[in-house]
Design an enzyme around this catalytic site. Structure first.
Site, PDB file in Angstrom:
ATOM      1  N   GLU A 125       0.894  -1.178   0.000  1.00  0.00           N
ATOM      2  CA  GLU A 125       0.000   0.000   0.000  1.00  0.00           C
ATOM      3  C   GLU A 125       0.921   1.213   0.000  1.00  0.00           C
ATOM      4  O   GLU A 125       1.572   1.483   1.014  1.00  0.00           O
ATOM      5  CB  GLU A 125      -0.856   0.035   1.273  1.00  0.00           C
ATOM      6  CG  GLU A 125      -1.514  -1.266   1.651  1.00  0.00           C
ATOM      7  CD  GLU A 125      -2.829  -1.473   0.946  1.00  0.00           C
ATOM      8  OE1 GLU A 125      -3.300  -0.536   0.286  1.00  0.00           O
ATOM      9  OE2 GLU A 125      -3.370  -2.587   1.051  1.00  0.00           O
ATOM     10  N   CYS A 185      -2.229   9.308   3.062  1.00  0.00           N
ATOM     11  CA  CYS A 185      -1.957   8.870   1.697  1.00  0.00           C
ATOM     12  C   CYS A 185      -3.100   9.281   0.784  1.00  0.00           C
ATOM     13  O   CYS A 185      -2.927   9.463  -0.408  1.00  0.00           O
ATOM     14  CB  CYS A 185      -1.755   7.368   1.662  1.00  0.00           C
ATOM     15  SG  CYS A 185      -3.128   6.487   2.393  1.00  0.00           S
TER      16      CYS A 185
HETATM   17  P1  NAD Z   1       8.355   5.195   4.574  1.00  0.00           P
HETATM   18  O1  NAD Z   1       8.288   4.461   3.290  1.00  0.00           O
HETATM   19  O2  NAD Z   1       9.447   6.172   4.762  1.00  0.00           O
HETATM   20  O3  NAD Z   1       8.479   4.165   5.791  1.00  0.00           O
HETATM   21  C1  NAD Z   1       7.528   3.125   5.993  1.00  0.00           C
HETATM   22  C2  NAD Z   1       8.172   2.034   6.821  1.00  0.00           C
HETATM   23  O4  NAD Z   1       9.234   1.432   6.081  1.00  0.00           O
HETATM   24  C3  NAD Z   1       8.783   2.522   8.125  1.00  0.00           C
HETATM   25  O5  NAD Z   1       8.461   1.597   9.144  1.00  0.00           O
HETATM   26  C4  NAD Z   1      10.273   2.501   7.823  1.00  0.00           C
HETATM   27  O6  NAD Z   1      11.069   2.321   8.967  1.00  0.00           O
HETATM   28  C5  NAD Z   1      10.369   1.303   6.909  1.00  0.00           C
HETATM   29  N1  NAD Z   1      11.570   1.197   6.063  1.00  0.00           N
HETATM   30  C6  NAD Z   1      12.414   2.180   5.675  1.00  0.00           C
HETATM   31  N2  NAD Z   1      13.397   1.652   4.890  1.00  0.00           N
HETATM   32  C7  NAD Z   1      13.163   0.335   4.775  1.00  0.00           C
HETATM   33  C8  NAD Z   1      13.788  -0.736   4.077  1.00  0.00           C
HETATM   34  N3  NAD Z   1      14.874  -0.574   3.327  1.00  0.00           N
HETATM   35  N4  NAD Z   1      13.254  -1.977   4.176  1.00  0.00           N
HETATM   36  C9  NAD Z   1      12.150  -2.184   4.907  1.00  0.00           C
HETATM   37  N5  NAD Z   1      11.504  -1.208   5.588  1.00  0.00           N
HETATM   38  C10 NAD Z   1      11.997   0.036   5.516  1.00  0.00           C
HETATM   39  O7  NAD Z   1       6.910   5.883   4.773  1.00  0.00           O
HETATM   40  P2  NAD Z   1       6.398   6.786   5.968  1.00  0.00           P
HETATM   41  O8  NAD Z   1       7.049   8.115   5.891  1.00  0.00           O
HETATM   42  O9  NAD Z   1       6.438   6.045   7.258  1.00  0.00           O
HETATM   43  O10 NAD Z   1       4.846   6.923   5.584  1.00  0.00           O
HETATM   44  C11 NAD Z   1       4.388   7.808   4.618  1.00  0.00           C
HETATM   45  C12 NAD Z   1       4.177   7.111   3.290  1.00  0.00           C
HETATM   46  O11 NAD Z   1       3.260   6.044   3.450  1.00  0.00           O
HETATM   47  C13 NAD Z   1       3.565   8.031   2.242  1.00  0.00           C
HETATM   48  O12 NAD Z   1       4.182   7.775   1.007  1.00  0.00           O
HETATM   49  C14 NAD Z   1       2.105   7.598   2.228  1.00  0.00           C
HETATM   50  O13 NAD Z   1       1.415   7.893   1.036  1.00  0.00           O
HETATM   51  C15 NAD Z   1       2.227   6.123   2.470  1.00  0.00           C
HETATM   52  N6  NAD Z   1       0.985   5.548   2.993  1.00  0.00           N
HETATM   53  C16 NAD Z   1       0.215   4.777   2.170  1.00  0.00           C
HETATM   54  C17 NAD Z   1      -0.982   4.255   2.630  1.00  0.00           C
HETATM   55  C18 NAD Z   1      -1.865   3.387   1.754  1.00  0.00           C
HETATM   56  O14 NAD Z   1      -2.779   2.767   2.270  1.00  0.00           O
HETATM   57  N7  NAD Z   1      -1.627   3.325   0.452  1.00  0.00           N
HETATM   58  C19 NAD Z   1      -1.390   4.512   3.938  1.00  0.00           C
HETATM   59  C20 NAD Z   1      -0.572   5.289   4.757  1.00  0.00           C
HETATM   60  C21 NAD Z   1       0.617   5.799   4.276  1.00  0.00           C
END
Ligand code: NAD
Length: 523
Positions: free
Chosen positions: A291, A325
């Site tokens: 997502e 999001c």
């Molecule tokens: P992010 O991608 O920076 O981080 C998400 C998670 O991934 C965190 O727990 C982070 O620690 C982890 N992460 C970072 N590097 C990683 C790696 N190499 N391998 C595995 N995990 C890793 O996102 P964020 O800033 O926490 O959240 C915001 C983003 O999430 C926005 O892009 C938003 O649109 C999206 N989002 C999407 C939905 C949906 O349902 N489509 C819902 C909520 C948020």
């Protein structure tokens, strides 16, 4: 089968009533006394495990305040947690679906009792105002209630239909996948974190879960509730840690069977790539449920109810500072009504109050210094790509408190190919487009790689029907805001670069975490 009433989403709290505001403020005081400053260790095989390093969670609205800390898992903890989860899987997969669902329902009952505490934590840790925190905890409860019931349809051999064939019994059985990894974002640190672990667990999988780096306290609070509800040791392994340090170890591990991820496109694609590479000793193709981000648009045409369109735009853009999001980051207005609509949106957004989550302000601070830097950079880029109609500044403080404060910003007459039209900003910055006509508006809406949410404000039946077919998003809304999907009511998830369209809170979501076996007996 477990005896429960039909699923009904939780009602939201009405904060125009003084008594509801009063109990919320009491909960804030209780959380300040009992939870702020608390430390949450890892949980592996039911045991609390601490680490030398601590991850610090700061109050975004007052960055001098530490809200709490968590342990920081290492790669060794990842190995231990995955091995322990496979051990737990041997018995968890054989539990009755009823018994597993009962644990979700008990967790829901606990969370209902502690609803205000969960809200108050998020006001302090994530800067959510009362209504934003309230709808999120309602959603978290809804996920537990909805998935507990959805699980029933996968409970028995033959529950998925096959065609009768004389002389044989044929049937399908659903079986859990095994041990999965769940990695969640900070913006819905209760609901998404909980939904992403509860769904795979209820159908018999064991989960190694990594909450977001900036919201460990609410995640620790939720994990404790799941254990209190009766999850056996090893079924839920709680592993806060830095994504950049343990992410690849979790997703690339040969014994990880599937990954459920919510977050940004770059991290999602990285995970997808790591998961695709087969490791020595691996005996399956890993499944990824993704997502991801969005660049969500609302179209307003010349037939729309203007007042309703303005309200929809302002709520969709600036609720929780645009850090959803589903938030509207593009407003597309047909030329005939552009000046009127945009003028009113700017006027309405200009009246939003700024302050802390605890003060119940409309606009609070964005989650982190990293987000602050990135969003304020986009404000500058935007100023060069269009006309700044509102905001444009990032004060970084409010009422004498240092915090990640960014002004709600609206930039007019932007080109569809500009950076602020194409890149997810994830903050209170909106690009506005002047469309020649309805067709042009629809073209602009579909001109990004994303496909998460979108909306149309129009009174033309033909156009709504055309949008129903041609507007490329996973969640499309007409004549209302484009945020706030309710579990079971608006199954949620995007396509194109916005994700694998797995539809959280939808009727088939649990099947993402199972595989089917066909069994035939010749009689
Ligand atoms: P992010 O991608 O920076 O981080 C998400 C998670 O991934 C965190 O727990 C982070 O620690 C982890 N992460 C970072 N590097 C990683 C790696 N190499 N391998 C595995 N995990 C890793 O996102 P964020 O800033 O926490 O959240 C915001 C983003 O999430 C926005 O892009 C938003 O649109 C999206 N989002 C999407 C939905 C949906 O349902 N489509 C819902 C909520 C948020």
């Amino acid at each position: 089968m477990i005896r429960v009433q039909e699923y009904r989403p939780q009602a939201f709290t009405d904060f125009t009533k003084d008594e509801n505001v009063k109990v919320y403020q009491e909960a804030l005081a209780k959380v300040r006394q009992e939870i702020v400053g608390k430390h949450y260790p890892l949980i592996i095989d039911g045991q609390k495990v601490d680490t030398a390093e601590r991850m610090v969670s700061l109050n975004p609205c007052d960055t001098d305040e530490v809200v709490g800390t968590t342990a920081a898992a290492t790669k060794e903890h990842v190995d231990q947690a995955i091995a322990g989860a496979w051990k737990a899987f041997e018995s968890w997969k054989n539990w009755d679906m009823d018994a597993r669902a009962r644990i979700l329902l008990k967790a829901s009952a606990i969370l209902k009792r502690r609803r205000l505490e969960a809200c108050a934590i998020m006001s302090i840790e994530a800067g959510k105002n009362y209504a934003e925190a309230d709808v999120e905890v309602a959603e978290a409860i809804d996920f537990l209630e909805y998935y507990a019931r959805s699980a029933m349809k996968y409970a028995h051999f033959g529950s998925a239909e096959t065609t009768w064939f004389e002389g044989e019994e044929n049937g399908l059985m659903w079986i859990p996948l095994g041990v999965g990894v769940s990695i969640s974002p900070w913006n819905f640190p209760a609901a998404i974190f909980l939904g992403m672990l509860a769904a795979p667990i209820v159908v018999g999988n064991c989960m190694v879960v990594k909450p977001a780096d900036n919201a460990g306290v609410i995640a620790g609070f939720i994990a404790d509730i799941m254990l209190e509800a009766g999850l056996p040791a090893g079924v839920l392994q709680f592993l806060p840690g830095h994504g950049s340090e343990i992410g690849d170890a979790m997703t690339g591990h040969p014994k990880t069977r599937f990954i459920t991820f919510t977050g940004s496109v770059p991290v999602g694609l990285r995970i997808h790539e790591v998961a695709a590479k087969v490791q020595p000793g691996q005996k399956w193709i890993k499944r990824t449920v993704m997502e991801l981000g969005g660049k969500d648009a609302l179209i307003v045409d010349e037939t729309a109810d203007i007042e309703n369109a303005v309200t929809s735009a302002v709520q969709s853009a600036f609720g929780f500072n645009g850090q959803k999001c589903s938030a509207m980051s593009r407003l597309i207005v047909v030329d005939d009504v552009y000046d009127e609509v945009v003028g009113k949106v700017v006027e309405r957004a200009g009246k939003l109050t700024m302050g802390t989550g605890e003060e119940n302000a409309n606009v609070t601070a964005v989650i982190s210094q990293k987000a602050f830097k990135s969003i304020s950079e986009y404000q500058k880029v935007g100023a060069g790509e269009g006309k700044v109609l509102l905001g444009g500044e990032a004060p970084g403080e409010h009422n004498g408190k240092k915090g990640n404060y960014i002004q709600p910003t609206i930039i007019g007459d932007v080109d569809r190919n500009a950076r602020i039209s194409q890149e997810e900003i994830f903050g209170p910055v909106v690009a506005v487009f002047r469309a020649k006509d309805w067709q042009d508006a629809l073209d602009i809406a579909n001109s990004t790689v994303y496909g998460l949410t979108g909306g149309v404000c129009s009174n033309s039946r033909e156009r709504l029907e055309e949008a129903r077919e041609k507007f490329e998003v996973g969640n499309l809304y007409f004549n209302r805001k484009i945020t706030g999907a309710i579990v079971g009511v608006q199954p949620f998830g995007g396509y194109n670069m916005s994700g694998t369209d797995s539809k959280a809170g939808g009727p088939d979501y649990l099947s993402n975490f199972m595989q089917l076996k066909t069994v035939t007996e010749r009689w």
